[in-house]
Design a protein around this motif. Structure first.
Motif, PDB file in Angstrom:
ATOM      1  N   LEU A 116       8.556 -20.275 -10.455  1.00  0.00           N
ATOM      2  CA  LEU A 116       9.917 -19.781 -10.234  1.00  0.00           C
ATOM      3  C   LEU A 116      10.950 -20.678 -10.912  1.00  0.00           C
ATOM      4  CD1 LEU A 116       9.521 -18.719  -6.503  1.00  0.00           C
ATOM      5  CD2 LEU A 116       9.912 -17.175  -8.440  1.00  0.00           C
ATOM      6  N   ALA A 117      10.715 -21.986 -10.903  1.00  0.00           N
ATOM      7  CA  ALA A 117      11.620 -22.903 -11.601  1.00  0.00           C
ATOM      8  C   ALA A 117      11.615 -22.621 -13.100  1.00  0.00           C
ATOM      9  CB  ALA A 117      11.222 -24.347 -11.325  1.00  0.00           C
ATOM     10  N   ASP A 118      10.441 -22.325 -13.653  1.00  0.00           N
ATOM     11  CA  ASP A 118      10.342 -22.011 -15.075  1.00  0.00           C
ATOM     12  C   ASP A 118      11.056 -20.696 -15.393  1.00  0.00           C
ATOM     13  OD1 ASP A 118       9.618 -22.154 -17.738  1.00  0.00           O
ATOM     14  OD2 ASP A 118       7.568 -21.469 -17.419  1.00  0.00           O
ATOM     15  N   ILE A 119      10.875 -19.683 -14.547  1.00  0.00           N
ATOM     16  CA  ILE A 119      11.562 -18.409 -14.749  1.00  0.00           C
ATOM     17  C   ILE A 119      13.073 -18.614 -14.702  1.00  0.00           C
ATOM     18  CG2 ILE A 119      12.021 -16.142 -13.708  1.00  0.00           C
ATOM     19  CD1 ILE A 119       9.061 -16.078 -12.883  1.00  0.00           C
ATOM     20  N   ALA A 120      13.537 -19.422 -13.747  1.00  0.00           N
ATOM     21  CA  ALA A 120      14.975 -19.681 -13.623  1.00  0.00           C
ATOM     22  C   ALA A 120      15.526 -20.368 -14.872  1.00  0.00           C
ATOM     23  CB  ALA A 120      15.246 -20.530 -12.385  1.00  0.00           C
ATOM     24  N   GLN A 127      18.961 -12.758 -11.488  1.00  0.00           N
ATOM     25  CA  GLN A 127      18.533 -12.760 -10.098  1.00  0.00           C
ATOM     26  C   GLN A 127      17.012 -12.581 -10.094  1.00  0.00           C
ATOM     27  OE1 GLN A 127      20.422 -13.128  -7.135  1.00  0.00           O
ATOM     28  NE2 GLN A 127      21.902 -13.875  -8.659  1.00  0.00           N
ATOM     29  N   ILE A 128      16.338 -13.330  -9.246  1.00  0.00           N
ATOM     30  CA  ILE A 128      14.874 -13.314  -9.218  1.00  0.00           C
ATOM     31  C   ILE A 128      14.418 -12.846  -7.844  1.00  0.00           C
ATOM     32  CG2 ILE A 128      12.783 -14.715  -9.479  1.00  0.00           C
ATOM     33  CD1 ILE A 128      14.613 -16.688 -11.137  1.00  0.00           C
ATOM     34  N   ARG A 129      13.600 -11.818  -7.832  1.00  0.00           N
ATOM     35  CA  ARG A 129      13.092 -11.262  -6.584  1.00  0.00           C
ATOM     36  C   ARG A 129      11.568 -11.326  -6.609  1.00  0.00           C
ATOM     37  NH1 ARG A 129      17.487 -12.247  -5.912  1.00  0.00           N
ATOM     38  NH2 ARG A 129      19.241 -10.927  -5.225  1.00  0.00           N
ATOM     39  N   ILE A 130      11.010 -12.100  -5.692  1.00  0.00           N
ATOM     40  CA  ILE A 130       9.559 -12.200  -5.588  1.00  0.00           C
ATOM     41  C   ILE A 130       9.122 -11.516  -4.300  1.00  0.00           C
ATOM     42  CG2 ILE A 130       9.747 -14.561  -4.619  1.00  0.00           C
ATOM     43  CD1 ILE A 130       6.947 -15.073  -5.957  1.00  0.00           C
ATOM     44  N   ALA A 131       8.297 -10.500  -4.434  1.00  0.00           N
ATOM     45  CA  ALA A 131       7.875  -9.694  -3.290  1.00  0.00           C
ATOM     46  C   ALA A 131       6.521 -10.163  -2.779  1.00  0.00           C
ATOM     47  CB  ALA A 131       7.805  -8.224  -3.682  1.00  0.00           C
ATOM     48  N   GLY A 178      16.082 -22.151  -4.838  1.00  0.00           N
ATOM     49  CA  GLY A 178      17.476 -21.988  -5.226  1.00  0.00           C
ATOM     50  C   GLY A 178      18.054 -20.641  -4.851  1.00  0.00           C
ATOM     51  N   PRO A 179      19.384 -20.515  -4.944  1.00  0.00           N
ATOM     52  CA  PRO A 179      20.071 -19.321  -4.435  1.00  0.00           C
ATOM     53  C   PRO A 179      19.816 -18.050  -5.234  1.00  0.00           C
ATOM     54  CG  PRO A 179      21.606 -20.800  -5.539  1.00  0.00           C
ATOM     55  CD  PRO A 179      20.319 -21.550  -5.421  1.00  0.00           C
ATOM     56  N   ARG A 180      19.338 -18.163  -6.464  1.00  0.00           N
ATOM     57  CA  ARG A 180      19.087 -16.946  -7.254  1.00  0.00           C
ATOM     58  C   ARG A 180      17.747 -16.307  -6.934  1.00  0.00           C
ATOM     59  NH1 ARG A 180      18.633 -17.408 -12.750  1.00  0.00           N
ATOM     60  NH2 ARG A 180      18.492 -19.673 -12.850  1.00  0.00           N
ATOM     61  N   VAL A 181      16.929 -16.988  -6.164  1.00  0.00           N
ATOM     62  CA  VAL A 181      15.585 -16.492  -5.848  1.00  0.00           C
ATOM     63  C   VAL A 181      15.559 -15.995  -4.402  1.00  0.00           C
ATOM     64  CG1 VAL A 181      13.130 -17.038  -5.742  1.00  0.00           C
ATOM     65  CG2 VAL A 181      14.587 -18.169  -7.444  1.00  0.00           C
ATOM     66  N   LYS A 182      15.120 -14.761  -4.211  1.00  0.00           N
ATOM     67  CA  LYS A 182      15.028 -14.171  -2.873  1.00  0.00           C
ATOM     68  C   LYS A 182      13.640 -13.569  -2.679  1.00  0.00           C
ATOM     69  CE  LYS A 182      19.474 -14.815  -2.075  1.00  0.00           C
ATOM     70  NZ  LYS A 182      19.923 -15.902  -1.164  1.00  0.00           N
ATOM     71  N   TYR A 183      13.151 -13.684  -1.444  1.00  0.00           N
ATOM     72  CA  TYR A 183      11.873 -13.075  -1.075  1.00  0.00           C
ATOM     73  C   TYR A 183      12.107 -11.656  -0.588  1.00  0.00           C
ATOM     74  CZ  TYR A 183       7.625 -12.147   1.630  1.00  0.00           C
ATOM     75  OH  TYR A 183       6.484 -11.578   2.142  1.00  0.00           O
ATOM     76  N   VAL A 184      11.253 -10.734  -1.007  1.00  0.00           N
ATOM     77  CA  VAL A 184      11.303  -9.344  -0.547  1.00  0.00           C
ATOM     78  C   VAL A 184      10.071  -9.093   0.311  1.00  0.00           C
ATOM     79  CG1 VAL A 184      11.366  -6.919  -1.227  1.00  0.00           C
ATOM     80  CG2 VAL A 184      12.514  -8.648  -2.652  1.00  0.00           C
ATOM     81  N   ASP A 185      10.303  -8.755   1.572  1.00  0.00           N
ATOM     82  CA  ASP A 185       9.214  -8.590   2.539  1.00  0.00           C
ATOM     83  C   ASP A 185       8.780  -7.132   2.620  1.00  0.00           C
ATOM     84  OD1 ASP A 185       7.446  -8.649   4.627  1.00  0.00           O
ATOM     85  OD2 ASP A 185       8.873  -9.377   6.122  1.00  0.00           O
ATOM     86  N   PRO A 186       7.589  -6.794   2.096  1.00  0.00           N
ATOM     87  CA  PRO A 186       7.141  -5.401   2.143  1.00  0.00           C
ATOM     88  C   PRO A 186       6.690  -4.961   3.528  1.00  0.00           C
ATOM     89  CG  PRO A 186       5.422  -6.766   1.236  1.00  0.00           C
ATOM     90  CD  PRO A 186       6.604  -7.670   1.450  1.00  0.00           C
ATOM     91  N   THR A 187       6.572  -5.914   4.461  1.00  0.00           N
ATOM     92  CA  THR A 187       6.136  -5.568   5.812  1.00  0.00           C
ATOM     93  C   THR A 187       7.305  -5.503   6.798  1.00  0.00           C
ATOM     94  OG1 THR A 187       5.723  -7.865   6.520  1.00  0.00           O
ATOM     95  CG2 THR A 187       3.953  -6.748   5.346  1.00  0.00           C
TER      96      THR A 187
END
Length: 208
Positions: A116-120, A127-131, A178-187
């Motif tokens: 995620l640091a590399d993607i940023a 904005q980065i969303r990891i599900a 960091g603030p640009r990365v958010k978790y998306v909860d599929p459950t």
């Protein structure tokens, strides 16, 4: 300024070792809903290491505004291990599978934090969303679909626990990135992955 999609089977929408992906995976559906054309480099079976070897990260460029990914299930062998537990022939190996996955799950969060640091860095405006991963089988306490009906409640509870640990590692990596990365909860309640058919949750057994 198109969104990027990278990751493993759950982004690609299809399982396979050769970078297969579905034209109807969740990244494509999200892009269509937002009116974007998606630069989709998701690969079935991918891991953090393979994301680099396969060049998936090369598609993350400075003009990206949104990056979508799901990754970590194959690094921990959790997805394959859970599928093994759903196979009658594999059930005698369940204790070994559980021990192996439990050990590997400790490696997922630090790997994802580095990724995620590399993607940023590669996409400084994105904005980065990891599900996380939707349930492969219905969670503990819920009715099992036909293909997993032979599983015991103990098996079901173990799978639910392993999946919760995997998603917890993904959420933890997002929280510390960091603030640009958010978790998306599929459950989460209201998620389309939590829909039911005649009272049975839609999961890896579902045809929907």
């Amino acid at each position: 300024a198109m969104p990027n999609a990278t990751g493993s089977t759950r982004v690609a929408g299809v399982m396979g070792p050769t970078c297969a992906r579905s034209a109807q995976n969740y990244a494509q559906l999200v892009g269509a809903a937002l009116g974007y054309t998606v630069r989709d480099v998701s690969c079935g079976g991918s891991t953090v290491g393979l994301a680099y070897l396969r060049g998936q990260l090369n598609a993350v460029t400075p003009d990206a505004k949104l990056v979508l990914l799901t990754l970590g299930g194959n690094d921990s062998l959790a997805v394959g291990g859970i599928m093994c537990m759903m196979d009658r022939a594999c059930r005698p190996f369940a204790p070994v599978v559980n021990t192996t996955i439990s050990a590997l799950l400790y490696t997922v969060q630090p790997k994802l934090q580095l990724l995620l640091a590399d993607i940023a860095r590669r996409a400084p405006q994105a904005q980065i969303r990891i599900a996380g991963y939707p349930y492969v089988i219905a969670p503990a306490g819920q009715p099992l679909a036909q293909c997993a009906a032979f599983m015991t409640r103990a098996d079901q509870g173990l799978v639910t626990h392993l999946q919760a640990r995997l998603n917890g590692a993904i959420a933890g990596a997002a929280r510390l990135s960091g603030p640009r990365v958010k978790y998306v909860d599929p459950t989460a309640p209201g998620s389309p992955f939590m829909a039911t058919d005649n009272g049975v949750p839609r999961d890896g057994c579902s045809t929907n």
